[in-house]
Design an enzyme around this catalytic site. Structure first.
Site, PDB file in Angstrom:
ATOM      1  N   ASP A  36       2.582  -2.427   2.683  1.00 14.29           N
ATOM      2  CA  ASP A  36       0.964  -2.794   2.367  1.00 14.29           C
ATOM      3  C   ASP A  36       0.316  -3.007   3.478  1.00 14.29           C
ATOM      4  O   ASP A  36       0.876  -4.209   4.087  1.00 14.29           O
ATOM      5  CB  ASP A  36       1.020  -3.985   1.070  1.00 14.29           C
ATOM      6  CG  ASP A  36      -0.254  -4.115   0.329  1.00 14.29           C
ATOM      7  OD1 ASP A  36      -0.636  -3.183  -0.491  1.00 14.29           O
ATOM      8  OD2 ASP A  36      -0.618  -5.120   0.604  1.00 14.29           O
ATOM      9  N   GLU A  59       0.424   1.772   4.817  1.00 15.33           N
ATOM     10  CA  GLU A  59      -0.883   1.826   4.072  1.00 15.33           C
ATOM     11  C   GLU A  59      -1.870   1.508   5.278  1.00 15.33           C
ATOM     12  O   GLU A  59      -2.110   0.473   5.645  1.00 15.33           O
ATOM     13  CB  GLU A  59      -1.145   0.878   3.119  1.00 15.33           C
ATOM     14  CG  GLU A  59      -2.420   1.200   2.414  1.00 15.33           C
ATOM     15  CD  GLU A  59      -2.954  -0.407   1.608  1.00 15.33           C
ATOM     16  OE1 GLU A  59      -3.616  -0.088   0.778  1.00 15.33           O
ATOM     17  OE2 GLU A  59      -2.445  -1.287   1.996  1.00 15.33           O
TER      18      GLU A  59
END
Ligand code: NOJ
Ligand code: CA
Length: 578
Positions: free
Chosen positions: A228, A282
């Site tokens: 993330d 990401e």
């Protein structure tokens, strides 16, 4: 390969970005790594399947749906944030990285899901939220207790400036990116919400903790990790204000330079080297050059990355869908850079539904547009990621009031923009209805029973089910050979039996048109042509020669063209072997 920081620093500039045949990820003699041939699927656990009737999705539910995923042809599942969390941002604020979120069940439930998935040949990829923790994580609780404790430096603490925060940086979810902690009189940094303090990756003790967490989950048998907000982990060494013109709203203040690459290489060397673990980042806010630098095999950083230029790129927002997709796909094929393996996606839990963004507004063409988008997603170079519900053509939710939303970003925005009088409620809600992340987070539509079979609870689940579930649901679509779901399963089979759709060279052969998009995928054995009509009107496409066969069409009665003029109906898509 051991990489010292010194040797990393000598590796800079254009040299790393040149096509690099010598480091090709798949030399002709070796089989391709699994992620090149795999079709991946994202599960948002809260909304996938409730297994215990409390209105919240969980691992019991996920385990029960493994067969559905295997039948669809899915090879790998990315499970979105699923660790213990106070849920300020639905699990993207982790309190304990070694504990399953109680809402989603126990470690036993997770183990059962993992073993069921593994038995059916599905790999599991876990979501590691390592740019920040929850403010309830024990590291932060200890860190904030005093200025001089061993955990202080696990986070970014700084003195204020001129009676305010250290810099003028803003947070993604609104407000300043710095929050003053009265206990010690210093500010901590949070790229996202106040309850999501950023960790300090420059601290080797912090990094060791993170790497141990990865080893813990790898030892359980997961196949890889999604990282993330990975492009936010490096912070500028010197804190300075953004130019005044950028001081409104969020602007990326992270360092995408050498420190980010150094940290990625460090993690790779410590955890991934010598293993078959997969890593996918990401990658918000970085350009193609940085994507290349982060994911080229020879660089030993990440295996692959999610890019955001398509879904966020301002300059493309005004372009018609087909033109936008063409521009992005050309830049994302990387077939001139064989040591980069790209990734293709149109939906995840942070963006509205693809069929609502790129498809026809006319209900009669909804299914067809959903199939057209799947045709594209599954015929490009790169690992395709399907987001739960995309395979049945799920659409945006008909939101009406702010009370319909759960997302922290929607609620903070309401407070900041509407309650403060900056914009009208009407304007804010109109924009939110189109763009809210909750569009993608409504429960998966399984069947025609109450709450679409997502839960047996009588009360409304944590987020309401889209009222269109009586027509758009997996059970009905499974029975229907012409459904989006049946089409998706066929397209996945085609991808697996047509290696050139996976590894062939990409060439855009679109005519001068805003709505007709065509490309070829070519390898030594031949060429497949993909033609997509992004329009409510029919179109014609002139073929270079009479095609040899029709591989698939999203309209069941389409026949193999007998000459070189292709007549396309509205939103028709097809693949021809030339
Ligand atoms: C990206 C995640 O996908 C999103 O849901 C989350 O809010 C932010 N990162 C912060 O962790
Ligand atoms: Ca549940």
């Amino acid at each position: 390969m051991k990489t010292s920081r010194r040797s990393f620093l000598t590796l800079s500039g254009a040299a790393i970005l040149l096509p690099d045949q010598t480091h090709a990820k798949t030399p002709a003699s070796e089989p391709a790594p699994w992620w090149e041939t795999a079709v991946a699927y994202e599960i948002y656990p809260r909304s996938f399947q409730d297994g215990n009737g409390d209105g919240i999705g969980d691992f019991i539910g996920m385990a029960n749906r493994v067969d559905y995923l295997a039948d669809l042809g899915i090879d790998a599942v990315w499970v979105a944030a699923c660790f213990d969390s106070p849920n300020a941002d639905n699990g993207y604020d982790v309190r304990d990285y070694r504990k399953i979120m109680p809402d989603f069940g126990t470690m036993d439930d997770f183990d059962r899901f993992l073993s069921r998935a593994t038995q059916r040949g599905i790999r599991v990829i876990l979501d590691m939220v390592f740019n920040h923790t929850s403010d309830e994580h024990p590291w932060f609780v200890r860190s904030r207790a005093s200025r001089d404790n061993p955990w202080r430096d696990f986070y970014h603490w700084h003195d204020g400036k001129n009676g305010g925060p250290p810099t003028n940086w803003n947070a993604v979810f609104g407000g300043p990116a710095w929050t003053l902690d009265p206990a010690t009189g210093q500010y901590y940094l949070h790229t996202f919400a106040v309850k999501q303090p950023d960790v300090n990756w420059e601290n080797p003790d912090l990094r060791k903790e993170l790497y141990d967490i990865l080893r813990f989950w790898a030892a359980k048998g997961v196949s890889g990790f999604r990282f993330d907000a990975i492009t936010s982990i490096a912070k500028p060494a010197i804190l300075s204000d953004l130019p005044a013109r950028l001081a409104n709203g969020y602007h990326n203040f992270a360092d995408h330079g050498e420190r980010m690459h150094f940290l990625l290489r460090d993690m790779n060397r410590e955890v991934f080297a010598g293993t078959s673990l997969y890593s996918v980042g990401e990658a918000y806010g970085v350009d193609r050059r940085q994507i290349t630098a982060m994911t080229a095999a020879s660089r030993h950083e990440l295996t692959s990355a999610f890019r955001f230029d398509l879904v966020l790129g301002n300059k493309h927002k005004t372009m018609p869908a087909a033109a936008r997709l063409r521009a992005f796909n050309a830049s994302n094929a990387f077939d001139d850079t064989p040591n980069v393996w790209p990734l293709v996606w149109l939906e995840d839990h942070d963006f509205p539904r693809a069929v609502s963004r790129y498809g026809s507004r006319r209900p009669e063409y909804r299914q067809r547009s959903a199939k057209l988008l799947l045709t594209m997603l599954l015929s490009l170079r790169g690992t395709p990621y399907i987001y739960q519900g995309q395979e049945i053509g799920m659409e945006n939710y008909p939101f009406r009031s702010i009370d319909d939303y759960n997302d922290i970003s929607a609620r903070n925005g309401w407070h900041e923009q509407v309650e403060s009088g900056k914009i009208t409620a009407r304007a804010y809600l109109a924009d939110l209805a189109q763009n809210s992340r909750d569009n993608a987070r409504t429960p998966m539509q399984w069947d025609t029973s109450p709450h679409a079979g997502f839960t047996t609870a009588s009360a409304t689940p944590w987020l309401a089910v889209n009222p269109n579930y009586k027509t758009i649901n997996a059970a009905s679509e499974k029975q229907d050979k012409k459904s989006v779901l049946s089409y998706c399963a066929r397209m996945i089979r085609i991808r697996k039996t047509h290696p050139r759709v996976i590894h062939g060279r990409y060439k855009d052969v679109s005519p001068e048109s805003e709505t007709l998009y065509a490309y070829e995928r070519t390898d030594r054995t031949g060429t497949d042509l993909i033609v997509l009509n992004f329009s409510d009107r029919p179109a014609q496409f002139f073929l270079p020669r009479t095609p040899a066969s029709l591989v698939i069409s999203n309209i069941s009665d389409t026949a193999l063209p007998r000459d070189t003029t292709l007549h396309l109906r509205p939103w028709e898509s097809l693949i021809l072997t030339l």
